[in-house]
Scaffold this motif. Structure first.
Motif, PDB file in Angstrom:
ATOM      1  N   ARG B   9       0.836  -1.199   0.000  1.00 48.53           N
ATOM      2  CA  ARG B   9       0.000   0.000   0.000  1.00 48.53           C
ATOM      3  C   ARG B   9       0.870   1.248   0.000  1.00 48.53           C
ATOM      4  O   ARG B   9       0.555   2.238  -0.661  1.00 48.53           O
ATOM      5  CB  ARG B   9      -0.904  -0.034   1.233  1.00 48.53           C
ATOM      6  CG  ARG B   9      -1.978   0.996   1.219  1.00 48.53           C
ATOM      7  CD  ARG B   9      -3.122   0.609   0.299  1.00 48.53           C
ATOM      8  NE  ARG B   9      -4.189   1.599   0.377  1.00 48.53           N
ATOM      9  CZ  ARG B   9      -4.207   2.726  -0.345  1.00 48.53           C
ATOM     10  NH1 ARG B   9      -3.213   2.995  -1.187  1.00 48.53           N
ATOM     11  NH2 ARG B   9      -5.206   3.565  -0.225  1.00 48.53           N
ATOM     12  N   TYR B  10       1.958   1.185   0.731  1.00 47.75           N
ATOM     13  CA  TYR B  10       2.928   2.287   0.803  1.00 47.75           C
ATOM     14  C   TYR B  10       4.328   1.700   0.666  1.00 47.75           C
ATOM     15  O   TYR B  10       4.605   0.615   1.170  1.00 47.75           O
ATOM     16  CB  TYR B  10       2.828   3.036   2.142  1.00 47.75           C
ATOM     17  CG  TYR B  10       1.474   3.614   2.428  1.00 47.75           C
ATOM     18  CD1 TYR B  10       0.539   2.905   3.170  1.00 47.75           C
ATOM     19  CD2 TYR B  10       1.111   4.868   1.933  1.00 47.75           C
ATOM     20  CE1 TYR B  10      -0.716   3.424   3.424  1.00 47.75           C
ATOM     21  CE2 TYR B  10      -0.146   5.390   2.191  1.00 47.75           C
ATOM     22  CZ  TYR B  10      -1.051   4.662   2.930  1.00 47.75           C
ATOM     23  OH  TYR B  10      -2.301   5.180   3.175  1.00 47.75           O
ATOM     24  N   PHE B  33      -3.999  -2.347 -16.869  1.00 50.51           N
ATOM     25  CA  PHE B  33      -3.331  -1.076 -17.106  1.00 50.51           C
ATOM     26  C   PHE B  33      -2.556  -0.669 -15.854  1.00 50.51           C
ATOM     27  O   PHE B  33      -2.985  -0.934 -14.735  1.00 50.51           O
ATOM     28  CB  PHE B  33      -4.347   0.039 -17.373  1.00 50.51           C
ATOM     29  CG  PHE B  33      -5.233  -0.169 -18.561  1.00 50.51           C
ATOM     30  CD1 PHE B  33      -6.339  -1.006 -18.480  1.00 50.51           C
ATOM     31  CD2 PHE B  33      -4.987   0.489 -19.755  1.00 50.51           C
ATOM     32  CE1 PHE B  33      -7.179  -1.188 -19.566  1.00 50.51           C
ATOM     33  CE2 PHE B  33      -5.821   0.318 -20.845  1.00 50.51           C
ATOM     34  CZ  PHE B  33      -6.916  -0.526 -20.753  1.00 50.51           C
ATOM     35  N   TYR B  35      -1.151   3.022 -14.273  1.00 55.24           N
ATOM     36  CA  TYR B  35      -1.180   4.479 -14.356  1.00 55.24           C
ATOM     37  C   TYR B  35      -0.317   5.047 -13.228  1.00 55.24           C
ATOM     38  O   TYR B  35      -0.182   4.449 -12.159  1.00 55.24           O
ATOM     39  CB  TYR B  35      -2.605   5.023 -14.191  1.00 55.24           C
ATOM     40  CG  TYR B  35      -3.494   4.871 -15.400  1.00 55.24           C
ATOM     41  CD1 TYR B  35      -4.177   3.684 -15.639  1.00 55.24           C
ATOM     42  CD2 TYR B  35      -3.653   5.913 -16.309  1.00 55.24           C
ATOM     43  CE1 TYR B  35      -4.993   3.544 -16.750  1.00 55.24           C
ATOM     44  CE2 TYR B  35      -4.467   5.792 -17.422  1.00 55.24           C
ATOM     45  CZ  TYR B  35      -5.136   4.592 -17.639  1.00 55.24           C
ATOM     46  OH  TYR B  35      -5.936   4.467 -18.738  1.00 55.24           O
ATOM     47  N   GLN B  37      -0.022   8.476 -10.848  1.00 54.45           N
ATOM     48  CA  GLN B  37      -0.748   9.674 -10.432  1.00 54.45           C
ATOM     49  C   GLN B  37       0.129  10.497  -9.506  1.00 54.45           C
ATOM     50  O   GLN B  37       0.324  10.147  -8.341  1.00 54.45           O
ATOM     51  CB  GLN B  37      -2.072   9.310  -9.746  1.00 54.45           C
ATOM     52  CG  GLN B  37      -2.930  10.520  -9.434  1.00 54.45           C
ATOM     53  CD  GLN B  37      -4.289  10.169  -8.849  1.00 54.45           C
ATOM     54  OE1 GLN B  37      -4.502   9.070  -8.343  1.00 54.45           O
ATOM     55  NE2 GLN B  37      -5.218  11.096  -8.922  1.00 54.45           N
ATOM     56  N   GLN B  41      -2.576  15.676  -9.517  1.00 54.32           N
ATOM     57  CA  GLN B  41      -2.754  15.473 -10.950  1.00 54.32           C
ATOM     58  C   GLN B  41      -3.692  14.298 -11.215  1.00 54.32           C
ATOM     59  O   GLN B  41      -3.973  13.502 -10.320  1.00 54.32           O
ATOM     60  CB  GLN B  41      -1.406  15.199 -11.620  1.00 54.32           C
ATOM     61  CG  GLN B  41      -0.380  16.295 -11.431  1.00 54.32           C
ATOM     62  CD  GLN B  41      -0.795  17.591 -12.090  1.00 54.32           C
ATOM     63  OE1 GLN B  41      -1.265  17.591 -13.230  1.00 54.32           O
ATOM     64  NE2 GLN B  41      -0.638  18.702 -11.393  1.00 54.32           N
ATOM     65  N   GLY B  42      -4.129  14.203 -12.449  1.00 54.97           N
ATOM     66  CA  GLY B  42      -4.892  13.038 -12.852  1.00 54.97           C
ATOM     67  C   GLY B  42      -3.963  11.881 -13.175  1.00 54.97           C
ATOM     68  O   GLY B  42      -2.763  12.070 -13.379  1.00 54.97           O
ATOM     69  N   PRO B  43      -4.493  10.668 -13.214  1.00 49.35           N
ATOM     70  CA  PRO B  43      -3.655   9.519 -13.579  1.00 49.35           C
ATOM     71  C   PRO B  43      -3.109   9.655 -14.990  1.00 49.35           C
ATOM     72  O   PRO B  43      -3.807  10.136 -15.885  1.00 49.35           O
ATOM     73  CB  PRO B  43      -4.631   8.341 -13.494  1.00 49.35           C
ATOM     74  CG  PRO B  43      -5.761   8.817 -12.640  1.00 49.35           C
ATOM     75  CD  PRO B  43      -5.871  10.276 -12.902  1.00 49.35           C
ATOM     76  N   PHE B  45      -1.298   7.424 -18.110  1.00 47.65           N
ATOM     77  CA  PHE B  45      -1.129   6.074 -18.619  1.00 47.65           C
ATOM     78  C   PHE B  45       0.352   5.691 -18.692  1.00 47.65           C
ATOM     79  O   PHE B  45       1.181   6.473 -19.165  1.00 47.65           O
ATOM     80  CB  PHE B  45      -1.753   5.994 -20.013  1.00 47.65           C
ATOM     81  CG  PHE B  45      -1.458   4.735 -20.763  1.00 47.65           C
ATOM     82  CD1 PHE B  45      -0.517   4.718 -21.777  1.00 47.65           C
ATOM     83  CD2 PHE B  45      -2.108   3.553 -20.450  1.00 47.65           C
ATOM     84  CE1 PHE B  45      -0.239   3.566 -22.480  1.00 47.65           C
ATOM     85  CE2 PHE B  45      -1.851   2.388 -21.148  1.00 47.65           C
ATOM     86  CZ  PHE B  45      -0.900   2.395 -22.170  1.00 47.65           C
ATOM     87  N   LEU B  91      -1.276   3.326  -9.862  1.00 37.61           N
ATOM     88  CA  LEU B  91      -2.588   2.696  -9.900  1.00 37.61           C
ATOM     89  C   LEU B  91      -2.612   1.584 -10.935  1.00 37.61           C
ATOM     90  O   LEU B  91      -2.110   1.749 -12.043  1.00 37.61           O
ATOM     91  CB  LEU B  91      -3.659   3.731 -10.267  1.00 37.61           C
ATOM     92  CG  LEU B  91      -3.889   4.858  -9.268  1.00 37.61           C
ATOM     93  CD1 LEU B  91      -4.763   5.940  -9.898  1.00 37.61           C
ATOM     94  CD2 LEU B  91      -4.538   4.343  -8.012  1.00 37.61           C
ATOM     95  N   LEU B 107     -13.031   0.553 -16.420  1.00 38.59           N
ATOM     96  CA  LEU B 107     -11.847   0.162 -15.673  1.00 38.59           C
ATOM     97  C   LEU B 107     -12.199   0.011 -14.195  1.00 38.59           C
ATOM     98  O   LEU B 107     -12.932   0.819 -13.637  1.00 38.59           O
ATOM     99  CB  LEU B 107     -10.751   1.211 -15.819  1.00 38.59           C
ATOM    100  CG  LEU B 107     -10.215   1.471 -17.215  1.00 38.59           C
ATOM    101  CD1 LEU B 107      -9.097   2.506 -17.167  1.00 38.59           C
ATOM    102  CD2 LEU B 107      -9.716   0.191 -17.850  1.00 38.59           C
ATOM    103  N   PHE B 109     -10.288   0.045 -10.717  1.00 41.56           N
ATOM    104  CA  PHE B 109      -9.007   0.459 -10.168  1.00 41.56           C
ATOM    105  C   PHE B 109      -8.753  -0.155  -8.796  1.00 41.56           C
ATOM    106  O   PHE B 109      -9.676  -0.317  -7.988  1.00 41.56           O
ATOM    107  CB  PHE B 109      -8.952   1.974 -10.023  1.00 41.56           C
ATOM    108  CG  PHE B 109      -8.697   2.708 -11.304  1.00 41.56           C
ATOM    109  CD1 PHE B 109      -9.734   3.004 -12.163  1.00 41.56           C
ATOM    110  CD2 PHE B 109      -7.415   3.109 -11.653  1.00 41.56           C
ATOM    111  CE1 PHE B 109      -9.503   3.678 -13.360  1.00 41.56           C
ATOM    112  CE2 PHE B 109      -7.162   3.791 -12.834  1.00 41.56           C
ATOM    113  CZ  PHE B 109      -8.213   4.072 -13.691  1.00 41.56           C
ATOM    114  N   GLY B 110      -7.475  -0.446  -8.547  1.00 45.03           N
ATOM    115  CA  GLY B 110      -7.046  -0.752  -7.186  1.00 45.03           C
ATOM    116  C   GLY B 110      -6.858   0.529  -6.400  1.00 45.03           C
ATOM    117  O   GLY B 110      -7.009   1.636  -6.933  1.00 45.03           O
ATOM    118  N   ASN B 111      -6.516   0.390  -5.108  1.00 45.92           N
ATOM    119  CA  ASN B 111      -6.330   1.564  -4.253  1.00 45.92           C
ATOM    120  C   ASN B 111      -4.955   2.206  -4.425  1.00 45.92           C
ATOM    121  O   ASN B 111      -4.687   3.257  -3.854  1.00 45.92           O
ATOM    122  CB  ASN B 111      -6.551   1.202  -2.789  1.00 45.92           C
ATOM    123  CG  ASN B 111      -8.011   0.931  -2.496  1.00 45.92           C
ATOM    124  OD1 ASN B 111      -8.887   1.429  -3.200  1.00 45.92           O
ATOM    125  ND2 ASN B 111      -8.277   0.122  -1.484  1.00 45.92           N
TER     126      ASN B 111
END
Lengths: 115, 118
Positions: B9-10, B33, B35, B37, B41-43, B45, B91, B107, B109-111
């Motif tokens: 997670r970290y 995928f 990504y 982030q 900002q936005g994710p 690719f 991500l 999509l 997404f995971g955390n």
């Protein structure tokens, strides 16, 4: 190339009022358009998508978005805001038939619903 | 679990260290995928897999970034010789169908893994 602009870093709305989160896009051809929501320390959750057909798309949690080709916009709307709608919202685009496999996301808009 | 799982997670790494980030997609999902982030900002690719095939790695920022999905399920993103600019949330997302399928399956997404390079 494909791009997305979310012109507002933050939108503040009183609970019960209608809300709009703005998004404009740029693609060479026709777009697939998406809205995702992100809660703190979480991944993104899908809200809705425009693929083809009706310009007004309805999604999760009472949200809807209107595709406007002439204005290249895909604004997110909800008739009556809830405090629980407070989160970070992302608009995303992918060009139909284009070369990109990944979505291009905007920078995000913080939506704050005040009780 | 029903969702996309990412670990750790970290992660805190010293500059120059190698790191490996893991993603367990939803079972049966064809597309995967990665990504990146950055804060505020936005994710963005990074790369795309269809089953075990890496079909698009155009977003990987440098040759220090490497991703694999050898059996078409679990994926690992590896960053060699980490730099401070690599600090971000990574991500992973999966979807049921290939990306070029016109249904455009959403999509999931995971955390994310928050990487901090010191």
């Amino acid at each position: 190339a494909q791009s997305v602009a979310q012109p507002e870093d933050q939108v503040n709305v009183a609970e019960g009022n209608p809300l709009t989160v703005k998004c404009t896009y740029s693609v060479s051809g026709n777009p697939y358009l998406f809205w995702y929501v992100q809660y703190p320390n979480r991944g993104l959750q899908f809200l809705l998508k425009y693929i083809t057909g009706d310009n007004l798309v309805k999604g999760s949690y009472g949200f809807e978005a209107e595709f406007n080709k002439s204005q290249t916009s895909f604004h997110l709307k909800k008739p009556s805001a809830l405090v629980s709608d407070s989160a970070l919202y992302f608009c995303a685009v992918r060009e139909k038939g284009g070369g990109a496999d990944g979505l291009t996301f905007g920078k995000g808009t913080h939506l704050i619903i005040q009780p | 679990g029903a969702g996309v799982s990412q670990s750790p997670r970290y992660k805190v790494a010293k500059r120059g260290q190698d790191v490996a980030l893991r993603c367990d997609p939803i079972s049966g999902h064809v597309s995967l995928f990665w990504y990146q982030q950055a804060l505020g900002q936005g994710p963005e690719f990074l790369t795309y897999f269809q089953n075990e095939a890496q079909l698009d790695k155009s977003g990987l920022p440098s040759d220090r970034f490497f991703a694999e999905r050898p059996e078409g399920s679990v994926s690992t993103l590896k960053i060699q010789r980490t730099q401070q600019e690599d600090s971000a949330v990574y991500l992973c997302a999966s979807s049921l169908v290939p990306v070029r399928d016109t249904t455009n399956s959403p999509l999931h997404f995971g955390n994310g893994t928050r990487l901090t390079v010191t």
